[in-house]
Design an enzyme around this catalytic site. Sequence first.
Site, PDB file in Angstrom:
ATOM      1  N   ASP A  11      -4.457 -20.729  17.690  1.00 31.41           N
ATOM      2  CA  ASP A  11      -3.018 -20.419  17.584  1.00 31.41           C
ATOM      3  C   ASP A  11      -2.210 -21.098  18.693  1.00 31.41           C
ATOM      4  OD1 ASP A  11      -0.783 -19.244  16.469  1.00 31.41           O
ATOM      5  OD2 ASP A  11      -1.075 -17.310  17.467  1.00 31.41           O
TER       6      ASP A  11
ATOM      7  N   ASN B 194      -0.015 -17.764   5.769  1.00 36.32           N
ATOM      8  CA  ASN B 194       0.686 -18.954   6.244  1.00 36.32           C
ATOM      9  C   ASN B 194       1.496 -19.664   5.150  1.00 36.32           C
ATOM     10  OD1 ASN B 194      -1.908 -19.754   8.678  1.00 36.32           O
ATOM     11  ND2 ASN B 194       0.058 -18.744   9.034  1.00 36.32           N
TER      12      ASN B 194
HETATM   13  C1  IPE Z   1      -3.251 -16.934  12.617  1.00 37.05           C
HETATM   14  O1  IPE Z   1      -2.152 -17.410  13.296  1.00 37.05           O
HETATM   15  C2  IPE Z   1      -3.703 -17.925  11.604  1.00 37.05           C
HETATM   16  C3  IPE Z   1      -4.265 -19.163  12.099  1.00 37.05           C
HETATM   17  C4  IPE Z   1      -4.500 -19.470  13.351  1.00 37.05           C
HETATM   18  C5  IPE Z   1      -4.605 -20.133  11.089  1.00 37.05           C
HETATM   19  P1  IPE Z   1      -0.643 -17.033  12.870  1.00 37.05           P
HETATM   20  O2  IPE Z   1       0.220 -17.742  13.836  1.00 37.05           O
HETATM   21  O3  IPE Z   1      -0.449 -17.314  11.445  1.00 37.05           O
HETATM   22  O4  IPE Z   1      -0.628 -15.461  13.098  1.00 37.05           O
HETATM   23  P2  IPE Z   1       0.604 -14.485  13.390  1.00 37.05           P
HETATM   24  O5  IPE Z   1       1.634 -14.754  12.344  1.00 37.05           O
HETATM   25  O6  IPE Z   1       1.099 -14.821  14.764  1.00 37.05           O
HETATM   26  O7  IPE Z   1       0.022 -13.114  13.339  1.00 37.05           O
HETATM   27  C1  IPE Z   2      -1.717 -22.040  14.580  1.00 37.20           C
HETATM   28  O1  IPE Z   2      -0.570 -22.438  15.237  1.00 37.20           O
HETATM   29  C2  IPE Z   2      -2.040 -22.919  13.404  1.00 37.20           C
HETATM   30  C3  IPE Z   2      -1.708 -22.325  12.093  1.00 37.20           C
HETATM   31  C4  IPE Z   2      -1.362 -21.092  11.877  1.00 37.20           C
HETATM   32  C5  IPE Z   2      -1.788 -23.202  10.954  1.00 37.20           C
HETATM   33  P1  IPE Z   2       0.865 -21.874  14.831  1.00 37.20           P
HETATM   34  O2  IPE Z   2       1.464 -22.796  13.849  1.00 37.20           O
HETATM   35  O3  IPE Z   2       0.776 -20.467  14.401  1.00 37.20           O
HETATM   36  O4  IPE Z   2       1.631 -21.984  16.216  1.00 37.20           O
HETATM   37  P2  IPE Z   2       2.659 -20.941  16.813  1.00 37.20           P
HETATM   38  O5  IPE Z   2       1.942 -19.620  16.845  1.00 37.20           O
HETATM   39  O6  IPE Z   2       3.838 -20.917  15.911  1.00 37.20           O
HETATM   40  O7  IPE Z   2       2.948 -21.461  18.169  1.00 37.20           O
HETATM   41 MG    MG Z   3       0.876 -18.718  15.381  1.00 36.46          MG
END
Ligand code: IPE
Ligand code: IPE
Ligand code: MG
Length: 241
Positions: free
Chosen positions: A19, A67
């Site tokens: 993340d 997502n």
């Molecule tokens: C979790 O991260 C999913 C992945 C790393 C693929 P998110 O960024 O989607 O999770 P939330 O929305 O902060 O809970």
């Molecule tokens: C994790 O990074 C990757 C995916 C969920 C695909 P994020 O895209 O959630 O990055 P932040 O949390 O918005 O910084």
């Molecule tokens: Mg994230």
Amino acid sequence: MAADQENNTGPGHVAIIMDGNGRWAQSRGRPRLFGHHAGAKRVKEIVRACKPLGVKYLTIFAFSTENWKRTQTEVSGLMSLFRQYIRKEARGLKAEGVRVRFIGDRLKLDDKLIALMDDLEAITSENDVVHLTIAINYGGRDEVARATKRLAQDVANGSLMPADVDEETLPRYLDTHVLPDPDLVIRTSGEARISNFLLWQSAYAEYEFVDTLWPDFSDEEFQKIVGAFGGRKRRYGAVPA
Ligand code: IPE
Ligand code: IPE
Ligand code: MG
């Protein structure tokens, strides 16, 4: 395992919630996809770090069932990144002895991506150095629901008796049925939640939440976390002897 035992062996299965890509990019004034590309580059180094650390199984969260709520630009950019990633890395993964598997619901993914995933699984199926599992369109609740549906079908067709459904039976229907449960789950980016990742499987996993944003996560930090795992006491509900 004896109660209150220190792990003198490391975590055989590490799962990572990768993340922080978006924030990493935004802090540089760049679009979120720039962060996803930077994040994808970290994966290779972490996979390579596994073998010397005795990590036989690495499971990474790439795209959750939630997502899809992101903008169309981000979602299609991520799907295109997954296709590029597989095309670019397939040969190297095969040569390095990495066995790749995918978990998650494939039905919602595009045909080209599904074909690449199937092919990568097939060409690495004889490998056994490190088992890399990539979660795409994966959600723990969705996985349990899909598993329950198949289990219910087996009950309906008479191949499974309701009385035989227990905590050994149900996980055989999960996407992860061939994998051991994770010993350690790492989440980067400072969020202390699991966001629907490996809900059933992580019942007794140890968790490590680190502030580092995924594109900055290094193999040194990974080594440090995996090394520190040995000092944890896992009790599995028992009282220390
Ligand atoms: C979790 O991260 C999913 C992945 C790393 C693929 P998110 O960024 O989607 O999770 P939330 O929305 O902060 O809970
Ligand atoms: C994790 O990074 C990757 C995916 C969920 C695909 P994020 O895209 O959630 O990055 P932040 O949390 O918005 O910084
Ligand atoms: Mg994230």
